[in-house]
Design a protein around this motif. Structure first.
Motif, PDB file in Angstrom:
ATOM      1  N   ASN A  23      39.080  18.612   2.835  1.00  0.00           N
ATOM      2  CA  ASN A  23      39.199  17.172   2.620  1.00  0.00           C
ATOM      3  C   ASN A  23      39.066  16.363   3.914  1.00  0.00           C
ATOM      4  O   ASN A  23      38.990  15.136   3.865  1.00  0.00           O
ATOM      5  CB  ASN A  23      40.539  16.841   1.964  1.00  0.00           C
ATOM      6  CG  ASN A  23      40.615  17.323   0.533  1.00  0.00           C
ATOM      7  OD1 ASN A  23      39.656  17.173  -0.220  1.00  0.00           O
ATOM      8  ND2 ASN A  23      41.738  17.918   0.160  1.00  0.00           N
ATOM      9  N   VAL A  24      39.061  17.021   5.059  1.00  0.00           N
ATOM     10  CA  VAL A  24      38.918  16.328   6.336  1.00  0.00           C
ATOM     11  C   VAL A  24      37.453  15.977   6.563  1.00  0.00           C
ATOM     12  O   VAL A  24      36.567  16.837   6.429  1.00  0.00           O
ATOM     13  CB  VAL A  24      39.447  17.197   7.499  1.00  0.00           C
ATOM     14  CG1 VAL A  24      39.152  16.538   8.845  1.00  0.00           C
ATOM     15  CG2 VAL A  24      40.950  17.430   7.333  1.00  0.00           C
ATOM     16  N   VAL A  25      37.197  14.717   6.883  1.00  0.00           N
ATOM     17  CA  VAL A  25      35.864  14.254   7.266  1.00  0.00           C
ATOM     18  C   VAL A  25      35.974  13.474   8.562  1.00  0.00           C
ATOM     19  O   VAL A  25      37.001  12.860   8.844  1.00  0.00           O
ATOM     20  CB  VAL A  25      35.203  13.382   6.173  1.00  0.00           C
ATOM     21  CG1 VAL A  25      34.915  14.198   4.922  1.00  0.00           C
ATOM     22  CG2 VAL A  25      36.080  12.179   5.823  1.00  0.00           C
ATOM     23  N   VAL A  26      34.921  13.520   9.364  1.00  0.00           N
ATOM     24  CA  VAL A  26      34.877  12.829  10.657  1.00  0.00           C
ATOM     25  C   VAL A  26      33.652  11.936  10.657  1.00  0.00           C
ATOM     26  O   VAL A  26      32.545  12.391  10.372  1.00  0.00           O
ATOM     27  CB  VAL A  26      34.806  13.856  11.813  1.00  0.00           C
ATOM     28  CG1 VAL A  26      34.572  13.137  13.140  1.00  0.00           C
ATOM     29  CG2 VAL A  26      36.067  14.707  11.865  1.00  0.00           C
ATOM     30  N   PHE A  27      33.847  10.643  10.972  1.00  0.00           N
ATOM     31  CA  PHE A  27      32.683   9.773  11.060  1.00  0.00           C
ATOM     32  C   PHE A  27      32.973   8.584  11.964  1.00  0.00           C
ATOM     33  O   PHE A  27      34.117   8.290  12.308  1.00  0.00           O
ATOM     34  CB  PHE A  27      32.208   9.322   9.667  1.00  0.00           C
ATOM     35  CG  PHE A  27      33.171   8.468   8.900  1.00  0.00           C
ATOM     36  CD1 PHE A  27      33.071   7.079   8.911  1.00  0.00           C
ATOM     37  CD2 PHE A  27      34.157   9.046   8.112  1.00  0.00           C
ATOM     38  CE1 PHE A  27      33.943   6.294   8.175  1.00  0.00           C
ATOM     39  CE2 PHE A  27      35.029   8.275   7.372  1.00  0.00           C
ATOM     40  CZ  PHE A  27      34.924   6.890   7.405  1.00  0.00           C
ATOM     41  N   GLY A  28      31.922   7.915  12.372  1.00  0.00           N
ATOM     42  CA  GLY A  28      31.977   6.767  13.272  1.00  0.00           C
ATOM     43  C   GLY A  28      30.623   6.579  13.922  1.00  0.00           C
ATOM     44  O   GLY A  28      29.651   7.276  13.598  1.00  0.00           O
ATOM     45  N   GLU A  29      30.548   5.654  14.849  1.00  0.00           N
ATOM     46  CA  GLU A  29      29.281   5.348  15.511  1.00  0.00           C
ATOM     47  C   GLU A  29      28.881   6.483  16.464  1.00  0.00           C
ATOM     48  O   GLU A  29      29.634   6.818  17.377  1.00  0.00           O
ATOM     49  CB  GLU A  29      29.399   4.030  16.278  1.00  0.00           C
ATOM     50  CG  GLU A  29      29.706   2.835  15.382  1.00  0.00           C
ATOM     51  CD  GLU A  29      30.161   1.621  16.153  1.00  0.00           C
ATOM     52  OE1 GLU A  29      29.977   1.582  17.393  1.00  0.00           O
ATOM     53  OE2 GLU A  29      30.706   0.692  15.514  1.00  0.00           O
ATOM     54  N   ASP A  30      27.744   7.090  16.220  1.00  0.00           N
ATOM     55  CA  ASP A  30      27.159   8.112  17.094  1.00  0.00           C
ATOM     56  C   ASP A  30      27.943   9.405  17.160  1.00  0.00           C
ATOM     57  O   ASP A  30      27.712  10.228  18.059  1.00  0.00           O
ATOM     58  CB  ASP A  30      26.980   7.569  18.531  1.00  0.00           C
ATOM     59  CG  ASP A  30      26.020   6.396  18.600  1.00  0.00           C
ATOM     60  OD1 ASP A  30      25.007   6.428  17.892  1.00  0.00           O
ATOM     61  OD2 ASP A  30      26.300   5.449  19.357  1.00  0.00           O
ATOM     62  N   VAL A  31      28.868   9.638  16.225  1.00  0.00           N
ATOM     63  CA  VAL A  31      29.694  10.851  16.324  1.00  0.00           C
ATOM     64  C   VAL A  31      29.012  12.072  15.713  1.00  0.00           C
ATOM     65  O   VAL A  31      29.460  13.201  15.932  1.00  0.00           O
ATOM     66  CB  VAL A  31      31.079  10.657  15.657  1.00  0.00           C
ATOM     67  CG1 VAL A  31      31.792   9.445  16.217  1.00  0.00           C
ATOM     68  CG2 VAL A  31      30.956  10.564  14.145  1.00  0.00           C
ATOM     69  N   GLY A  32      27.944  11.878  14.961  1.00  0.00           N
ATOM     70  CA  GLY A  32      27.304  12.985  14.261  1.00  0.00           C
ATOM     71  C   GLY A  32      26.311  13.727  15.129  1.00  0.00           C
ATOM     72  O   GLY A  32      26.659  14.601  15.917  1.00  0.00           O
ATOM     73  N   TYR A  33      25.056  13.375  15.008  1.00  0.00           N
ATOM     74  CA  TYR A  33      23.981  14.064  15.723  1.00  0.00           C
ATOM     75  C   TYR A  33      24.198  14.028  17.236  1.00  0.00           C
ATOM     76  O   TYR A  33      24.025  15.022  17.930  1.00  0.00           O
ATOM     77  CB  TYR A  33      22.645  13.434  15.359  1.00  0.00           C
ATOM     78  CG  TYR A  33      21.467  14.012  16.120  1.00  0.00           C
ATOM     79  CD1 TYR A  33      20.903  15.226  15.740  1.00  0.00           C
ATOM     80  CD2 TYR A  33      20.936  13.347  17.220  1.00  0.00           C
ATOM     81  CE1 TYR A  33      19.840  15.773  16.445  1.00  0.00           C
ATOM     82  CE2 TYR A  33      19.869  13.882  17.926  1.00  0.00           C
ATOM     83  CZ  TYR A  33      19.327  15.092  17.537  1.00  0.00           C
ATOM     84  OH  TYR A  33      18.280  15.618  18.234  1.00  0.00           O
ATOM     85  N   PHE A  34      24.599  12.865  17.756  1.00  0.00           N
ATOM     86  CA  PHE A  34      24.742  12.696  19.204  1.00  0.00           C
ATOM     87  C   PHE A  34      26.030  13.320  19.731  1.00  0.00           C
ATOM     88  O   PHE A  34      26.103  13.717  20.886  1.00  0.00           O
ATOM     89  CB  PHE A  34      24.692  11.201  19.553  1.00  0.00           C
ATOM     90  CG  PHE A  34      24.758  10.911  21.022  1.00  0.00           C
ATOM     91  CD1 PHE A  34      23.743  11.320  21.882  1.00  0.00           C
ATOM     92  CD2 PHE A  34      25.838  10.233  21.560  1.00  0.00           C
ATOM     93  CE1 PHE A  34      23.807  11.048  23.243  1.00  0.00           C
ATOM     94  CE2 PHE A  34      25.906   9.956  22.925  1.00  0.00           C
ATOM     95  CZ  PHE A  34      24.882  10.359  23.760  1.00  0.00           C
ATOM     96  N   GLY A  35      27.060  13.388  18.899  1.00  0.00           N
ATOM     97  CA  GLY A  35      28.310  13.999  19.335  1.00  0.00           C
ATOM     98  C   GLY A  35      29.279  13.055  19.999  1.00  0.00           C
ATOM     99  O   GLY A  35      30.235  13.498  20.640  1.00  0.00           O
ATOM    100  N   GLY A  36      29.063  11.746  19.847  1.00  0.00           N
ATOM    101  CA  GLY A  36      29.986  10.762  20.407  1.00  0.00           C
ATOM    102  C   GLY A  36      29.623  10.352  21.809  1.00  0.00           C
ATOM    103  O   GLY A  36      29.086  11.143  22.587  1.00  0.00           O
TER     104      GLY A  36
END
Length: 339
Positions: A23-36
């Motif tokens: 159930n844990v999800v992580v998201f935000g600006e540039d946190v996916g492909y770029f890694g933050g």
């Protein structure tokens, strides 16, 4: 145990929770492909896929609002606001929706979400990338507010935050991201040396929310602080030779007033140290509570050492921060003061 910087410890916490709880999800600006922007989420999308770790539009209110909806229906979102300075568009969502959801729904829904955001200075980012807005959240019932100072605490507290059923604002001092930091603002390279900063377990563990950490035992005075200023306090104590006790709050709300009060009753003198501006900063609340608990034990007035009451000065960043020299001078004055 593994040697980790704070960035690595924060990433490890999310990694552990993504693997442990579907159930844990992580998201935000540039946190996916770029890694933050600070690389705190590097590699997580590749490991867990774009439905568990993903990018969002540049819309802080939307990021937090979406997280509240996800949490209300059973997910545990860990969202990132890229800089604490950008969190203000989301403030209404945090205060009016996330913090009140449990109460407004009579317990039918909870906002089991964590809002991560880098705070404070250390990158010459000026007033749009270096603010410390923690006091704004400690005024809000229903929120928890955390500011770690070590990699060990960062991981353990972040896991506790993600597992918590209520919303947590998790502020990460970016001057400590890649440590080690020796407390001296005139040596900024020390905070970006890229060397490991501490021993951190690689698997699941928690640090309790609402419990302060004793950084240093002492008998002359008590320094109450958190985040980056823990290291400034240690440097000031070392250089003055004053036997001060240092308390790292770790959690601002709920506040561990018992640990603070016990220390002040022992030492009789208290300094409050934080990077944020002085007026209406969290130090004002600390001062009020300490005075209420320890008035008859105080041998001198409580001292606050803070940032300036000005917009964040880009060109004078290292003068704006309380450094060991200023803290040491005020600590010496505190020892000389009469009640």
């Amino acid at each position: 145990m593994a040697q980790m910087s704070m960035i690595e410890a924060i990433r490890s916490a999310m990694d552990v929770m993504l693997g442990r709880d579907e159930n844990v999800v992580v998201f935000g600006e540039d946190v996916g492909y770029f890694g933050g922007v600070f690389r705190c989420t590097a590699g997580l999308q590749e490991k867990y896929g774009p439905t568990r770790v993903f990018d969002s539009p540049i819309n802080e209110s939307g990021i937090v609002g979406a997280g509240i909806g996800m949490a209300a229906y059973g997910l545990r979102p860990c969202v990132e606001v890229q800089f604490a300075d950008y969190i203000y568009p989301a403030y209404d969502q945090i205060v009016s929706e996330a913090a009140r959801l449990r109460y407004r729904s009579a317990g039918q829904f909870t906002a089991s979400m964590t809002i991560r955001s880098p705070c404070g200075g250390g990158i010459f980012g000026g007033q749009t990338h270096s603010q410390s807005p923690e006091a704004l959240f400690t005024h809000v019932s229903g929120l928890k507010t955390i500011v770690p100072s070590t990699p060990y605490d960062a991981k353990g507290l972040l896991i506790s935050a993600i597992e918590d059923d209520d919303p947590v604002v998790f502020l990460e001092p970016k001057r400590l991201y890649n440590g080690p930091f020796d407390g001296h603002p005139d040596r900024p390279a020390q905070s970006w040396a890229g060397h490991p900063q501490g021993d951190v377990p690689e698997d699941h563990y928690t640090v309790p929310i609402g419990k302060a950490r004793l950084v240093r035992d002492g008998f002359d005075a008590t320094i109450v602080t958190y985040g980056t200023m823990c290291f400034v306090a240690e440097a000031a104590v070392s250089e003055t030779g004053i036997d001060a006790e240092i308390i790292d709050l770790r959690t601002l709300l709920p506040l561990d007033i018992d640990t603070i009060a016990n220390s002040v009753r022992k030492t009789g003198r208290c300094m409050i140290l934080h990077e944020a501006t002085r007026t209406s900063g969290f130090g004002a609340e600390l001062s009020a509570q300490i005075q209420e608990e320890c008035f008859y034990n105080l041998e001198a007035p409580i001292v606050r050492v803070t940032g300036w009451d000005t917009p964040y000065p880009h060109a004078q960043e290292w003068q704006y921060f309380p450094g060991p020299e200023r803290v040491g001078r005020e600590l010496t004055n505190l020892m000389e003061a009469a009640s």
